[in-house]
Design a protein around this motif. Structure first.
Motif, PDB file in Angstrom:
ATOM      1  N   TRP A 239      88.442   1.900 -17.555  1.00  0.00           N
ATOM      2  CA  TRP A 239      89.220   1.011 -18.402  1.00  0.00           C
ATOM      3  C   TRP A 239      90.721   1.286 -18.332  1.00  0.00           C
ATOM      4  CZ3 TRP A 239      87.109  -3.200 -19.859  1.00  0.00           C
ATOM      5  CH2 TRP A 239      85.777  -3.269 -20.239  1.00  0.00           C
ATOM      6  N   GLU A 240      91.181   2.192 -17.481  1.00  0.00           N
ATOM      7  CA  GLU A 240      92.596   2.584 -17.463  1.00  0.00           C
ATOM      8  C   GLU A 240      93.570   1.403 -17.409  1.00  0.00           C
ATOM      9  OE1 GLU A 240      95.654   5.090 -14.726  1.00  0.00           O
ATOM     10  OE2 GLU A 240      93.698   5.994 -15.073  1.00  0.00           O
ATOM     11  N   PRO A 241      93.376   0.405 -16.520  1.00  0.00           N
ATOM     12  CA  PRO A 241      94.333  -0.714 -16.495  1.00  0.00           C
ATOM     13  C   PRO A 241      94.380  -1.487 -17.817  1.00  0.00           C
ATOM     14  CG  PRO A 241      92.975  -0.723 -14.519  1.00  0.00           C
ATOM     15  CD  PRO A 241      92.379   0.294 -15.444  1.00  0.00           C
ATOM     16  N   GLN A 242      93.216  -1.695 -18.435  1.00  0.00           N
ATOM     17  CA  GLN A 242      93.174  -2.423 -19.706  1.00  0.00           C
ATOM     18  C   GLN A 242      93.796  -1.600 -20.835  1.00  0.00           C
ATOM     19  OE1 GLN A 242      90.642  -2.172 -17.541  1.00  0.00           O
ATOM     20  NE2 GLN A 242      90.266  -4.283 -16.952  1.00  0.00           N
ATOM     21  N   VAL A 243      93.516  -0.276 -20.848  1.00  0.00           N
ATOM     22  CA  VAL A 243      94.101   0.600 -21.866  1.00  0.00           C
ATOM     23  C   VAL A 243      95.622   0.568 -21.760  1.00  0.00           C
ATOM     24  CG1 VAL A 243      94.368   3.004 -22.587  1.00  0.00           C
ATOM     25  CG2 VAL A 243      92.094   2.105 -22.119  1.00  0.00           C
ATOM     26  N   LYS A 244      96.137   0.677 -20.540  1.00  0.00           N
ATOM     27  CA  LYS A 244      97.590   0.642 -20.347  1.00  0.00           C
ATOM     28  C   LYS A 244      98.169  -0.694 -20.788  1.00  0.00           C
ATOM     29  CE  LYS A 244     101.258   1.659 -17.110  1.00  0.00           C
ATOM     30  NZ  LYS A 244     101.610   2.119 -15.767  1.00  0.00           N
ATOM     31  N   GLY A 245      97.478  -1.782 -20.477  1.00  0.00           N
ATOM     32  CA  GLY A 245      97.958  -3.098 -20.881  1.00  0.00           C
ATOM     33  C   GLY A 245      97.948  -3.302 -22.389  1.00  0.00           C
ATOM     34  N   LEU A 246      96.965  -2.734 -23.070  1.00  0.00           N
ATOM     35  CA  LEU A 246      96.851  -2.913 -24.520  1.00  0.00           C
ATOM     36  C   LEU A 246      97.743  -1.959 -25.309  1.00  0.00           C
ATOM     37  CD1 LEU A 246      92.983  -3.351 -24.731  1.00  0.00           C
ATOM     38  CD2 LEU A 246      94.697  -5.076 -25.333  1.00  0.00           C
ATOM     39  N   THR A 247      97.860  -0.712 -24.847  1.00  0.00           N
ATOM     40  CA  THR A 247      98.583   0.303 -25.629  1.00  0.00           C
ATOM     41  C   THR A 247      99.918   0.697 -25.015  1.00  0.00           C
ATOM     42  OG1 THR A 247      97.583   2.211 -24.500  1.00  0.00           O
ATOM     43  CG2 THR A 247      96.391   1.278 -26.392  1.00  0.00           C
ATOM     44  N   GLY A 248     100.116   0.412 -23.730  1.00  0.00           N
ATOM     45  CA  GLY A 248     101.349   0.800 -23.048  1.00  0.00           C
ATOM     46  C   GLY A 248     101.310   2.206 -22.498  1.00  0.00           C
ATOM     47  N   ALA A 249     100.206   2.902 -22.666  1.00  0.00           N
ATOM     48  CA  ALA A 249     100.089   4.286 -22.175  1.00  0.00           C
ATOM     49  C   ALA A 249      98.647   4.560 -21.781  1.00  0.00           C
ATOM     50  CB  ALA A 249     100.529   5.264 -23.259  1.00  0.00           C
ATOM     51  N   VAL A 250      98.455   5.601 -20.975  1.00  0.00           N
ATOM     52  CA  VAL A 250      97.105   6.001 -20.599  1.00  0.00           C
ATOM     53  C   VAL A 250      96.793   7.426 -21.051  1.00  0.00           C
ATOM     54  CG1 VAL A 250      96.839   4.409 -18.667  1.00  0.00           C
ATOM     55  CG2 VAL A 250      97.862   6.651 -18.281  1.00  0.00           C
ATOM     56  N   GLU A 251      97.704   8.008 -21.839  1.00  0.00           N
ATOM     57  CA  GLU A 251      97.448   9.344 -22.382  1.00  0.00           C
ATOM     58  C   GLU A 251      96.627   9.202 -23.656  1.00  0.00           C
ATOM     59  OE1 GLU A 251      98.131  12.321 -21.012  1.00  0.00           O
ATOM     60  OE2 GLU A 251      98.781  11.106 -19.305  1.00  0.00           O
ATOM     61  N   PRO A 252      95.528   9.957 -23.781  1.00  0.00           N
ATOM     62  CA  PRO A 252      94.700   9.846 -24.986  1.00  0.00           C
ATOM     63  C   PRO A 252      95.415  10.361 -26.221  1.00  0.00           C
ATOM     64  CG  PRO A 252      93.895  11.600 -23.560  1.00  0.00           C
ATOM     65  CD  PRO A 252      94.993  10.906 -22.816  1.00  0.00           C
ATOM     66  N   VAL A 253      94.975   9.861 -27.367  1.00  0.00           N
ATOM     67  CA  VAL A 253      95.482  10.313 -28.659  1.00  0.00           C
ATOM     68  C   VAL A 253      94.977  11.727 -28.891  1.00  0.00           C
ATOM     69  CG1 VAL A 253      95.346   9.897 -31.149  1.00  0.00           C
ATOM     70  CG2 VAL A 253      95.542   7.978 -29.579  1.00  0.00           C
ATOM     71  N   ASP A 254      95.813  12.558 -29.499  1.00  0.00           N
ATOM     72  CA  ASP A 254      95.424  13.922 -29.842  1.00  0.00           C
ATOM     73  C   ASP A 254      94.141  13.894 -30.654  1.00  0.00           C
ATOM     74  OD1 ASP A 254      95.297  16.592 -30.560  1.00  0.00           O
ATOM     75  OD2 ASP A 254      97.051  16.531 -31.868  1.00  0.00           O
ATOM     76  N   GLU A 255      93.174  14.734 -30.287  1.00  0.00           N
ATOM     77  CA  GLU A 255      91.880  14.775 -30.964  1.00  0.00           C
ATOM     78  C   GLU A 255      92.022  15.065 -32.449  1.00  0.00           C
ATOM     79  OE1 GLU A 255      89.054  17.368 -29.045  1.00  0.00           O
ATOM     80  OE2 GLU A 255      89.971  16.939 -27.122  1.00  0.00           O
ATOM     81  N   GLU A 256      93.038  15.803 -32.826  1.00  0.00           N
ATOM     82  CA  GLU A 256      93.216  16.182 -34.229  1.00  0.00           C
ATOM     83  C   GLU A 256      93.862  15.071 -35.048  1.00  0.00           C
ATOM     84  OE1 GLU A 256      91.889  19.022 -35.296  1.00  0.00           O
ATOM     85  OE2 GLU A 256      91.239  19.300 -33.241  1.00  0.00           O
ATOM     86  N   SER A 257      94.412  14.065 -34.378  1.00  0.00           N
ATOM     87  CA  SER A 257      95.067  12.958 -35.073  1.00  0.00           C
ATOM     88  C   SER A 257      94.007  12.068 -35.710  1.00  0.00           C
ATOM     89  CB  SER A 257      95.889  12.149 -34.074  1.00  0.00           C
ATOM     90  OG  SER A 257      96.451  11.036 -34.689  1.00  0.00           O
TER      91      SER A 257
END
Length: 105
Positions: free
Chosen positions: A51-69
């Motif tokens: 899903w990397e291309p779709q994630v980048k298109g939707l969020t603007g980044a491909v780095e995951p959110v911190d697990e603790e967030s």
């Protein structure tokens, strides 16, 4: 790594014992922050990384959110942005393989 445990049978028995032997661990990853939530479900043979291309298109980044967030934490920008979650199906990628074929139903 973030996992969701799926129990078969009595869910309280698995939770009390720290997980049953038939439990399956589903790997998931969250990306972005915002009031709009999107769940991406891949086909049987793909992984969350597909899903990397779709994630980048939707969020603007491909780095995951911190697990603790905490989920839904959007740094004060209420309702702005998109939070995406995608996962690996049972037996694929980083998710565990079910011990019995019947657990795929």
């Amino acid at each position: 790594m973030p996992y969701c445990v799926v129990s078969h049978g009595d869910p309280s028995a698995g939770a009390a014992a720290g997980g049953g032997e038939d439990d399956v661990r589903i790997f998931y990853q969250r990306y972005g922050h915002g009031g709009t939530k999107v769940l991406l479900i891949i086909g049987f043979a793909g992984t969350h990384e597909s899903w990397e291309p779709q994630v980048k298109g939707l969020t603007g980044a491909v780095e995951p959110v911190d697990e603790e967030s905490p989920a839904g934490d959007n740094d004060g920008a209420a309702g702005e942005g998109v939070e995406v979650c995608c996962f690996d199906n049972r037996g694929i990628g980083r998710s565990s393989v079910p011990p019995h074929k019947s657990h795929y139903t």
